[in-house]
Scaffold this active site. Structure first.
Site, PDB file in Angstrom:
ATOM      1  CG  LEU A   1      21.596 -23.758 -21.283  1.00 42.17           C
ATOM      2  CD1 LEU A   1      20.647 -23.174 -20.236  1.00 42.17           C
ATOM      3  CD2 LEU A   1      22.928 -23.011 -21.259  1.00 42.17           C
TER       4      LEU A   1
ATOM      5  CD  GLN B   1      34.995 -17.636 -21.536  1.00 43.92           C
ATOM      6  OE1 GLN B   1      34.636 -17.529 -22.695  1.00 43.92           O
ATOM      7  NE2 GLN B   1      34.308 -18.352 -20.658  1.00 43.92           N
TER       8      GLN B   1
ATOM      9  CG  MET C   1      28.080 -18.837 -26.513  1.00 49.34           C
ATOM     10  SD  MET C   1      29.021 -18.618 -28.012  1.00 49.34           S
ATOM     11  CE  MET C   1      29.749 -20.242 -28.204  1.00 49.34           C
ATOM     12  N   GLY C   2      24.044 -21.030 -24.799  1.00 48.78           N
ATOM     13  CA  GLY C   2      22.918 -21.952 -24.927  1.00 48.78           C
ATOM     14  C   GLY C   2      23.364 -23.382 -25.154  1.00 48.78           C
TER      15      GLY C   2
ATOM     16  N   GLY D   1      33.269 -20.979 -16.351  1.00 45.71           N
ATOM     17  CA  GLY D   1      33.772 -22.336 -16.147  1.00 45.71           C
ATOM     18  C   GLY D   1      35.283 -22.446 -16.343  1.00 45.71           C
TER      19      GLY D   1
ATOM     20  CE  LYS E   1      35.391 -28.119 -22.495  1.00 48.31           C
ATOM     21  NZ  LYS E   1      34.562 -27.423 -23.445  1.00 48.31           N
TER      22      LYS E   1
ATOM     23  N   GLY F   1      27.158 -28.830 -17.158  1.00 38.99           N
ATOM     24  CA  GLY F   1      28.235 -27.879 -16.859  1.00 38.99           C
ATOM     25  C   GLY F   1      27.669 -26.487 -16.616  1.00 38.99           C
ATOM     26  CG  HIS F   2      25.918 -24.361 -19.861  1.00 39.11           C
ATOM     27  ND1 HIS F   2      25.720 -25.286 -20.847  1.00 39.11           N
ATOM     28  CD2 HIS F   2      26.798 -23.468 -20.374  1.00 39.11           C
ATOM     29  CE1 HIS F   2      26.426 -24.970 -21.919  1.00 39.11           C
ATOM     30  NE2 HIS F   2      27.108 -23.875 -21.663  1.00 39.11           N
TER      31      HIS F   2
HETATM   32  P1  AMP Z   1      29.478 -21.771 -23.503  1.00 46.19           P
HETATM   33  O1  AMP Z   1      27.980 -21.840 -23.538  1.00 46.19           O
HETATM   34  O2  AMP Z   1      30.151 -22.981 -24.057  1.00 46.19           O
HETATM   35  O3  AMP Z   1      30.006 -20.466 -24.018  1.00 46.19           O
HETATM   36  O4  AMP Z   1      29.862 -21.805 -21.962  1.00 46.19           O
HETATM   37  C1  AMP Z   1      29.249 -20.958 -21.023  1.00 46.19           C
HETATM   38  C2  AMP Z   1      29.948 -21.126 -19.700  1.00 46.19           C
HETATM   39  O5  AMP Z   1      29.862 -22.484 -19.284  1.00 46.19           O
HETATM   40  C3  AMP Z   1      31.457 -20.806 -19.778  1.00 46.19           C
HETATM   41  O6  AMP Z   1      31.829 -20.097 -18.605  1.00 46.19           O
HETATM   42  C4  AMP Z   1      32.087 -22.170 -19.839  1.00 46.19           C
HETATM   43  O7  AMP Z   1      33.402 -22.196 -19.325  1.00 46.19           O
HETATM   44  C5  AMP Z   1      31.150 -22.971 -18.966  1.00 46.19           C
HETATM   45  N1  AMP Z   1      31.245 -24.410 -19.238  1.00 46.19           N
HETATM   46  C6  AMP Z   1      31.258 -25.019 -20.447  1.00 46.19           C
HETATM   47  N2  AMP Z   1      31.429 -26.353 -20.308  1.00 46.19           N
HETATM   48  C7  AMP Z   1      31.522 -26.586 -18.975  1.00 46.19           C
HETATM   49  C8  AMP Z   1      31.714 -27.778 -18.185  1.00 46.19           C
HETATM   50  N3  AMP Z   1      31.844 -28.987 -18.739  1.00 46.19           N
HETATM   51  N4  AMP Z   1      31.786 -27.634 -16.841  1.00 46.19           N
HETATM   52  C9  AMP Z   1      31.657 -26.412 -16.252  1.00 46.19           C
HETATM   53  N5  AMP Z   1      31.469 -25.266 -16.944  1.00 46.19           N
HETATM   54  C10 AMP Z   1      31.411 -25.342 -18.282  1.00 46.19           C
END
Ligand code: AMP
Length: 284
Positions: free
Chosen positions: A33, A153, A30-31, A147, A149, A36-37
């Site tokens: 970034l 999901q 979802m941006g 992730g 995280k 983690g991303h």
């Molecule tokens: P989001 O942009 O928050 O929807 O996350 C996009 C992807 O990044 C999802 O698969 C999350 O699980 C992963 N993600 C978010 N935070 C982390 C993190 N701290 N470490 C690893 N992956 C992450």
């Protein structure tokens, strides 16, 4: 690196990779970034030749009282980060491209949606399954990386891929943390200086419970209760702090060897909801 915002555009791009015999990986985001991303992009690059990232704040996964409007949108710096990470193409569609004005179908999720975030956020995983289902059909990647995280999901999407026969291998990347243990999250940007100092206590609580479990603590409920009380004393409001079966996402009160569990917590710090988890597998 190309930023593409039409479905045909990204389909053509992926087709051009596949025509050259290249394997395609996909990292949906979802941006806003962060590292983690980026770690998921790097992990995808170990499996495939070309990585596609989507950047789309999916309205369907936000409840009416949630932060859809406030969610950080940082497209320009996101694109620069993707380029620096060696991403081949970014798919950044508008809402009008992703959703028809009128729709007639809805996804329902059964028992995997009862506990953890599924229990607390009605419609959340239905929104995620809907959009990831679409994105997998649009991108048709060989590999998609998510992730840990968001471990529930991952588990639900694993089931979706299985039950809907998506031809993709799902991979789960580890949680990337700040030096003090706080799991990186786009929502950490909401935290005040004071809240940011308290935020790592969720991971500390989870780590403490993990140690107790590994040391053979008999009364799991009591260990969890103590940690909840400690977190509340620090001003965190507990949504849940429990151990769940990885396979069924149902809470357990005993951890048996050789089975996979999720020790997970969700707390509110002011308005901000933080989630974190540790996967537990005991060997005898
Ligand atoms: P989001 O942009 O928050 O929807 O996350 C996009 C992807 O990044 C999802 O698969 C999350 O699980 C992963 N993600 C978010 N935070 C982390 C993190 N701290 N470490 C690893 N992956 C992450």
């Amino acid at each position: 690196m190309e930023a593409i915002n039409t479905i045909q555009g990204i389909r053509d791009k992926v087709a051009s990779f596949k025509n050259e015999g290249l394997k395609v990986g996909f990292v949906p985001t979802m941006g806003a970034l962060h590292e983690g991303h980026i770690s998921l992009i790097k992990l995808a690059q170990k499996y495939v030749d070309e990585v596609v990232v989507s950047i789309y704040v999916n309205p369907k996964q936000f409840g009416p009282d949630e932060d859809f409007e406030e969610y950080p949108r940082t497209m320009e710096s996101d694109l620069a980060k993707c380029e620096a990470a060696g991403v081949s193409a970014v798919f950044a569609p508008s809402d009008a491209i992703i959703y028809e004005d009128e729709t007639y179908l809805n996804i329902t999720i059964d028992s995997l949606n009862t506990y953890m975030d599924g229990g607390s956020r009605p419609g959340f995983f239905e929104g995620i399954v809907t959009v990831v289902n679409k994105l997998l059909n649009i991108i048709t990647p060989d590999v998609a990386v998510f992730g840990q995280k968001d471990v529930q999901q991952f588990r639900i999407l694993q089931q979706m891929v299985r039950e809907f026969n998506h031809n993709v291998q799902l991979i789960m990347g580890p949680i990337i943390r700040a030096n003090d243990g706080l799991a990186l999250s786009s929502r950490n940007a909401y935290l005040s200086g004071e809240q940011r100092k308290v935020a790592p206590s969720l991971y500390r609580a989870l780590s403490y419970v993990k140690k107790q479990i590994e040391n053979g603590a008999k009364n799991l409920d009591l260990v969890l209760k103590h940690q909840k009380t400690e977190l509340e004393a620090k001003g965190l409001k507990i949504d849940y702090l429990d151990v769940f079966s990885f396979d069924t996402i149902a809470p357990v009160n005993e951890v048996k060897p050789k089975q996979k569990y999720i020790l997970a917590g969700a707390v509110y710090l002011g308005e901000t909801r933080l989630i974190d988890n540790i996967i537990i597998e005991l060997h005898d």
